[in-house]
Design a protein around this motif. Structure first.
Motif, PDB file in Angstrom:
ATOM      1  N   TYR A   8      27.224  37.506  27.886  1.00 19.37           N
ATOM      2  CA  TYR A   8      28.582  37.891  28.267  1.00 19.37           C
ATOM      3  C   TYR A   8      29.462  36.645  28.419  1.00 19.37           C
ATOM      4  O   TYR A   8      30.597  36.617  27.938  1.00 19.37           O
ATOM      5  CB  TYR A   8      28.574  38.712  29.554  1.00 19.37           C
ATOM      6  CG  TYR A   8      29.945  39.211  29.925  1.00 19.37           C
ATOM      7  CD1 TYR A   8      30.442  40.398  29.389  1.00 19.37           C
ATOM      8  CD2 TYR A   8      30.760  38.489  30.792  1.00 19.37           C
ATOM      9  CE1 TYR A   8      31.708  40.844  29.707  1.00 19.37           C
ATOM     10  CE2 TYR A   8      32.023  38.929  31.117  1.00 19.37           C
ATOM     11  CZ  TYR A   8      32.498  40.110  30.579  1.00 19.37           C
ATOM     12  OH  TYR A   8      33.756  40.543  30.897  1.00 19.37           O
ATOM     13  N   GLY A   9      28.973  35.627  29.084  1.00 18.83           N
ATOM     14  CA  GLY A   9      29.742  34.398  29.259  1.00 18.83           C
ATOM     15  C   GLY A   9      30.089  33.748  27.933  1.00 18.83           C
ATOM     16  O   GLY A   9      31.207  33.257  27.741  1.00 18.83           O
ATOM     17  N   GLN A  10      29.158  33.742  27.010  1.00 19.48           N
ATOM     18  CA  GLN A  10      29.415  33.169  25.692  1.00 19.48           C
ATOM     19  C   GLN A  10      30.473  33.981  24.946  1.00 19.48           C
ATOM     20  O   GLN A  10      31.350  33.420  24.291  1.00 19.48           O
ATOM     21  CB  GLN A  10      28.121  33.098  24.886  1.00 19.48           C
ATOM     22  CG  GLN A  10      27.134  32.112  25.459  1.00 19.48           C
ATOM     23  CD  GLN A  10      25.728  32.257  24.896  1.00 19.48           C
ATOM     24  OE1 GLN A  10      25.392  33.255  24.267  1.00 19.48           O
ATOM     25  NE2 GLN A  10      24.900  31.257  25.139  1.00 19.48           N
ATOM     26  N   ARG A  11      30.399  35.308  25.090  1.00 18.17           N
ATOM     27  CA  ARG A  11      31.403  36.165  24.453  1.00 18.17           C
ATOM     28  C   ARG A  11      32.782  35.944  25.074  1.00 18.17           C
ATOM     29  O   ARG A  11      33.794  35.940  24.362  1.00 18.17           O
ATOM     30  CB  ARG A  11      30.985  37.628  24.570  1.00 18.17           C
ATOM     31  CG  ARG A  11      29.813  37.952  23.669  1.00 18.17           C
ATOM     32  CD  ARG A  11      29.272  39.339  23.908  1.00 18.17           C
ATOM     33  NE  ARG A  11      28.279  39.677  22.882  1.00 18.17           N
ATOM     34  CZ  ARG A  11      27.518  40.758  22.916  1.00 18.17           C
ATOM     35  NH1 ARG A  11      27.617  41.619  23.922  1.00 18.17           N
ATOM     36  NH2 ARG A  11      26.654  40.993  21.939  1.00 18.17           N
ATOM     37  N   MET A  12      32.825  35.759  26.374  1.00 15.29           N
ATOM     38  CA  MET A  12      34.107  35.490  27.041  1.00 15.29           C
ATOM     39  C   MET A  12      34.707  34.184  26.532  1.00 15.29           C
ATOM     40  O   MET A  12      35.910  34.115  26.249  1.00 15.29           O
ATOM     41  CB  MET A  12      33.916  35.445  28.557  1.00 15.29           C
ATOM     42  CG  MET A  12      33.816  36.802  29.213  1.00 15.29           C
ATOM     43  SD  MET A  12      35.365  37.738  29.190  1.00 15.29           S
ATOM     44  CE  MET A  12      36.400  36.723  30.252  1.00 15.29           C
ATOM     45  N   GLU A  47      34.164  32.760  23.676  1.00 10.51           N
ATOM     46  CA  GLU A  47      34.571  32.971  22.281  1.00 10.51           C
ATOM     47  C   GLU A  47      35.929  33.662  22.197  1.00 10.51           C
ATOM     48  O   GLU A  47      36.821  33.237  21.466  1.00 10.51           O
ATOM     49  CB  GLU A  47      33.504  33.803  21.572  1.00 10.51           C
ATOM     50  CG  GLU A  47      33.805  34.116  20.132  1.00 10.51           C
ATOM     51  CD  GLU A  47      32.732  34.992  19.500  1.00 10.51           C
ATOM     52  OE1 GLU A  47      33.106  35.919  18.764  1.00 10.51           O
ATOM     53  OE2 GLU A  47      31.541  34.751  19.748  1.00 10.51           O
ATOM     54  N   GLU A  48      36.101  34.730  22.962  1.00 12.15           N
ATOM     55  CA  GLU A  48      37.370  35.470  22.924  1.00 12.15           C
ATOM     56  C   GLU A  48      38.504  34.669  23.541  1.00 12.15           C
ATOM     57  O   GLU A  48      39.626  34.689  23.030  1.00 12.15           O
ATOM     58  CB  GLU A  48      37.241  36.819  23.622  1.00 12.15           C
ATOM     59  CG  GLU A  48      36.521  37.858  22.796  1.00 12.15           C
ATOM     60  CD  GLU A  48      37.158  38.085  21.429  1.00 12.15           C
ATOM     61  OE1 GLU A  48      38.337  38.485  21.350  1.00 12.15           O
ATOM     62  OE2 GLU A  48      36.469  37.854  20.418  1.00 12.15           O
ATOM     63  N   LEU A  49      38.248  33.984  24.638  1.00 13.00           N
ATOM     64  CA  LEU A  49      39.287  33.169  25.256  1.00 13.00           C
ATOM     65  C   LEU A  49      39.764  32.100  24.287  1.00 13.00           C
ATOM     66  O   LEU A  49      40.972  31.876  24.135  1.00 13.00           O
ATOM     67  CB  LEU A  49      38.778  32.527  26.552  1.00 13.00           C
ATOM     68  CG  LEU A  49      39.839  31.704  27.275  1.00 13.00           C
ATOM     69  CD1 LEU A  49      40.845  32.611  27.964  1.00 13.00           C
ATOM     70  CD2 LEU A  49      39.193  30.769  28.272  1.00 13.00           C
ATOM     71  N   PRO A  67      43.737  29.259  22.642  1.00  8.45           N
ATOM     72  CA  PRO A  67      43.049  28.010  22.298  1.00  8.45           C
ATOM     73  C   PRO A  67      43.433  26.820  23.182  1.00  8.45           C
ATOM     74  O   PRO A  67      42.682  25.853  23.260  1.00  8.45           O
ATOM     75  CB  PRO A  67      43.433  27.774  20.831  1.00  8.45           C
ATOM     76  CG  PRO A  67      44.633  28.616  20.593  1.00  8.45           C
ATOM     77  CD  PRO A  67      44.548  29.765  21.540  1.00  8.45           C
ATOM     78  N   ASP A  68      44.552  26.890  23.860  1.00 11.86           N
ATOM     79  CA  ASP A  68      44.999  25.794  24.722  1.00 11.86           C
ATOM     80  C   ASP A  68      44.730  26.078  26.195  1.00 11.86           C
ATOM     81  O   ASP A  68      45.340  25.454  27.073  1.00 11.86           O
ATOM     82  CB  ASP A  68      46.489  25.521  24.506  1.00 11.86           C
ATOM     83  CG  ASP A  68      46.797  25.068  23.085  1.00 11.86           C
ATOM     84  OD1 ASP A  68      45.953  24.361  22.499  1.00 11.86           O
ATOM     85  OD2 ASP A  68      47.870  25.421  22.558  1.00 11.86           O
ATOM     86  N   ASP A 106      43.099  39.608  29.878  1.00 12.54           N
ATOM     87  CA  ASP A 106      43.213  39.943  28.457  1.00 12.54           C
ATOM     88  C   ASP A 106      41.910  39.641  27.722  1.00 12.54           C
ATOM     89  O   ASP A 106      41.442  40.448  26.904  1.00 12.54           O
ATOM     90  CB  ASP A 106      44.368  39.185  27.807  1.00 12.54           C
ATOM     91  CG  ASP A 106      45.738  39.634  28.298  1.00 12.54           C
ATOM     92  OD1 ASP A 106      45.837  40.676  28.983  1.00 12.54           O
ATOM     93  OD2 ASP A 106      46.719  38.913  28.013  1.00 12.54           O
ATOM     94  N   ALA A 107      41.315  38.491  28.015  1.00 16.28           N
ATOM     95  CA  ALA A 107      40.041  38.140  27.373  1.00 16.28           C
ATOM     96  C   ALA A 107      38.959  39.144  27.762  1.00 16.28           C
ATOM     97  O   ALA A 107      38.171  39.570  26.914  1.00 16.28           O
ATOM     98  CB  ALA A 107      39.634  36.716  27.749  1.00 16.28           C
ATOM     99  N   ILE A 108      38.939  39.535  29.032  1.00 10.05           N
ATOM    100  CA  ILE A 108      37.967  40.537  29.493  1.00 10.05           C
ATOM    101  C   ILE A 108      38.126  41.824  28.692  1.00 10.05           C
ATOM    102  O   ILE A 108      37.140  42.421  28.243  1.00 10.05           O
ATOM    103  CB  ILE A 108      38.139  40.815  31.001  1.00 10.05           C
ATOM    104  CG1 ILE A 108      37.730  39.598  31.823  1.00 10.05           C
ATOM    105  CG2 ILE A 108      37.355  42.054  31.428  1.00 10.05           C
ATOM    106  CD1 ILE A 108      38.160  39.669  33.289  1.00 10.05           C
ATOM    107  N   CYS A 109      39.366  42.265  28.530  1.00 13.41           N
ATOM    108  CA  CYS A 109      39.625  43.511  27.792  1.00 13.41           C
ATOM    109  C   CYS A 109      39.149  43.420  26.347  1.00 13.41           C
ATOM    110  O   CYS A 109      38.530  44.364  25.831  1.00 13.41           O
ATOM    111  CB  CYS A 109      41.106  43.862  27.852  1.00 13.41           C
ATOM    112  SG  CYS A 109      41.662  44.348  29.496  1.00 13.41           S
TER     113      CYS A 109
END
Length: 146
Positions: free
Chosen positions: A32-36, A38-40, A45-46, A129-132
């Motif tokens: 889950y942390g890795q996916r977060m 990645e999406e963030l 990106p900044d 937003d990243a969570i969603c």
């Protein structure tokens, strides 16, 4: 990536590697942390370091507070989630302190993890937003099937 950021992300991953719940062959909280992250990174990106840390640590040691130790229903669920958020903020804050982050940066990550200032604080909203996106991309279909 700063040395402090790298240290905290590695510490979060080490903690989450102990998750006994396995998903796609990995500890669930670690994945889950890795996916977060990645999406963030895709969406923002900044993103500053507190936001990057909050994203990676959102489910730190999630398995330690068991949902079934809370009452069934909405009130029990919301109580469990609030306790999880406090635990995540405390655990991540300790790791940030150990890495040398300032109190304001630790508090910023904690506010995100506790979702304080949603819709009023740009970083808290970016975190949400990243969570969603993570939920929709990887967890919605299995959840809907239930």
């Amino acid at each position: 990536m700063s040395d402090k950021l790298n240290q905290v992300l590695e510490a979060i991953d080490a903690a989450n590697a102990a998750d006994p719940n396995i998903e796609d062959g990995q500890p669930a909280s670690l994945l889950y942390g890795q996916r977060m992250t990645e999406e963030l990174t895709r969406l923002f990106p900044d993103a500053g370091e507190p936001l990057q840390i909050a994203a990676r640590g959102q489910h730190i040691e999630r398995w330690k507070l068991k949902r079934d130790s809370y009452p069934e229903g909405r009130v029990g669920y919301l109580s469990w989630r609030k306790d999880q958020a406090r635990h995540h903020a405390e655990a991540v804050g300790t790791l940030m302190l150990d890495a040398g982050y300032e109190a304001a940066e630790i508090e910023s990550a904690g506010q995100m993890l506790r979702k304080e200032g949603l819709k009023r604080n740009a970083d808290v909203q970016a975190f949400e937003d990243a969570i969603c996106f993570v939920f929709l991309k990887w967890y919605f279909a299995p959840f809907a099937a239930k």
